[in-house]
Design a protein around this motif. Structure first.
Motif, PDB file in Angstrom:
ATOM      1  N   GLY A 151       0.792  -1.223   0.000  1.00 33.79           N
ATOM      2  CA  GLY A 151       0.000   0.000   0.000  1.00 33.79           C
ATOM      3  C   GLY A 151       0.825   1.273   0.000  1.00 33.79           C
ATOM      4  O   GLY A 151       0.303   2.332   0.334  1.00 33.79           O
ATOM      5  N   SER A 152       2.108   1.179  -0.345  1.00 30.04           N
ATOM      6  CA  SER A 152       2.868   2.425  -0.481  1.00 30.04           C
ATOM      7  C   SER A 152       3.456   2.502  -1.885  1.00 30.04           C
ATOM      8  O   SER A 152       4.635   2.244  -2.083  1.00 30.04           O
ATOM      9  CB  SER A 152       3.955   2.558   0.591  1.00 30.04           C
ATOM     10  N   PRO A 153       2.615   2.836  -2.855  1.00 26.23           N
ATOM     11  CA  PRO A 153       3.056   2.820  -4.250  1.00 26.23           C
ATOM     12  C   PRO A 153       3.759   4.097  -4.680  1.00 26.23           C
ATOM     13  O   PRO A 153       4.038   4.299  -5.849  1.00 26.23           O
ATOM     14  CB  PRO A 153       1.737   2.653  -5.012  1.00 26.23           C
ATOM     15  N   PHE A 154       4.087   4.975  -3.712  1.00 20.25           N
ATOM     16  CA  PHE A 154       4.667   6.266  -4.099  1.00 20.25           C
ATOM     17  C   PHE A 154       6.154   6.158  -4.422  1.00 20.25           C
ATOM     18  O   PHE A 154       6.801   5.159  -4.143  1.00 20.25           O
ATOM     19  CB  PHE A 154       4.492   7.279  -2.969  1.00 20.25           C
ATOM     20  N   TYR A 155       6.675   7.225  -5.032  1.00 21.31           N
ATOM     21  CA  TYR A 155       8.126   7.350  -5.195  1.00 21.31           C
ATOM     22  C   TYR A 155       8.520   8.704  -4.626  1.00 21.31           C
ATOM     23  O   TYR A 155       7.709   9.631  -4.567  1.00 21.31           O
ATOM     24  CB  TYR A 155       8.539   7.221  -6.657  1.00 21.31           C
ATOM     25  N   LEU A 156       9.764   8.815  -4.169  1.00 22.72           N
ATOM     26  CA  LEU A 156      10.208  10.032  -3.502  1.00 22.72           C
ATOM     27  C   LEU A 156      11.346  10.653  -4.298  1.00 22.72           C
ATOM     28  O   LEU A 156      12.488  10.222  -4.209  1.00 22.72           O
ATOM     29  CB  LEU A 156      10.690   9.693  -2.087  1.00 22.72           C
ATOM     30  N   PRO A 157      11.034  11.654  -5.126  1.00 21.95           N
ATOM     31  CA  PRO A 157      12.073  12.218  -5.985  1.00 21.95           C
ATOM     32  C   PRO A 157      13.108  13.035  -5.209  1.00 21.95           C
ATOM     33  O   PRO A 157      12.773  13.678  -4.217  1.00 21.95           O
ATOM     34  CB  PRO A 157      11.298  13.124  -6.943  1.00 21.95           C
ATOM     35  N   ARG A 158      14.334  12.970  -5.660  1.00 17.78           N
ATOM     36  CA  ARG A 158      15.423  13.766  -5.090  1.00 17.78           C
ATOM     37  C   ARG A 158      16.209  14.354  -6.257  1.00 17.78           C
ATOM     38  O   ARG A 158      16.254  13.750  -7.342  1.00 17.78           O
ATOM     39  CB  ARG A 158      16.388  12.892  -4.272  1.00 17.78           C
TER      40      ARG A 158
END
Ligand code: HEM
Length: 204
Positions: free
Chosen positions: A58-65
């Motif tokens: 349930g954590s399908p996000f991505y964290l851009p840097r």
């Protein structure tokens, strides 16, 4: 938490996740409407397995840097400055290299000792729902306590099921792959007070 309930309630009946969870909680808290000790909630294997498995799927996000001046080397490759990079949490959390068998299925038992049997894999460090490093979620322990408490309270006090018209595939397709977890559809749940509990005492 909506996702945890979605996964528990929509899983095939044969797994009996809701009743297994209730059984574990009943043993730990004989007074279903009484105080739930956080220390005890911490130690319940199946409750914590359900939470981790819900987070995994349930954590399908991505964290851009953004790569800083001078560039960086990532996995042996030079990445120039100003490039956007991201860890794809969902890919990592559903990769067969990290979770096997049935990496796309909700199988909380993979987090218990022995996992899903001989040859099964549960790479705990690949669970990236709270990120890691200097920007790890500052509230990670609080969020775990909150999830343990709310899920336990609801399962102890209420009988729940999904309504007959619920479309599990549509709901799951609506868990969007974004910078944060977005649920496109509400989770309708039929909830009944658990029979045999002293509700008058609880509300007084
Ligand atoms: C299941 C629940 C939660 C999940 C999955 C989650 C996930 C995350 C993730 C992945 C990050 C890193 C974001 C980034 O690096 O860009 C983050 C940061 C953060 N979270 Fe959470 N979070 C949850 C609950 C909470 C709660 C309840 C609070 C506050 C009470 C909170 C407060 C924060 C704060 C302040 C940061 C920024 C930390 C920093 O950059 O130093 N989170 N969270």
């Amino acid at each position: 938490m909506a996702l945890a309930f979605y996964f528990i309630l929509s899983a095939p009946q044969k797994y009996g996740y809701y009743s297994r969870l209730r059984k574990e909680l009943d043993l730990a808290f004989p007074d279903a409407l009484g105080t739930l000790s956080l220390e005890k909630l911490n130690t319940l294997p199946f409750l914590n397995a359900v939470i981790n498995e819900g987070l995994r799927l349930g954590s399908p996000f991505y964290l851009p840097r953004v790569v800083p001046p001078g560039g960086v080397e990532i996995a042996g490759k030079f990445i120039p400055p100003d490039t956007q990079v991201a860890i794809a949490a969902y890919s990592q959390q559903t990769s067969p290299e990290n979770f096997w068998p049935e990496p796309l299925e909700f199988r909380p038992d993979r987090w218990l000792p022995g996992g899903l049997g001989p040859g099964s894999r549960t790479e705990r460090t690949a669970l990236f729902s709270f990120s890691s490093g200097p920007h790890v979620c500052i509230a990670k322990p609080f969020a775990y306590q909150e999830m343990r408490h709310v899920i336990a309270r609801l399962v102890l006090a209420y009988d729940m099921e999904l309504p007959g018209y619920f479309d599990a595939k549509r709901y799951r397709d609506g868990i969007l792959n974004m910078r944060t977890t977005i649920l496109q559809h509400r989770l309708p749940v039929v909830v009944r007070r658990r029979p045999g509990l002293s509700w008058e005492k609880a509300s007084g």
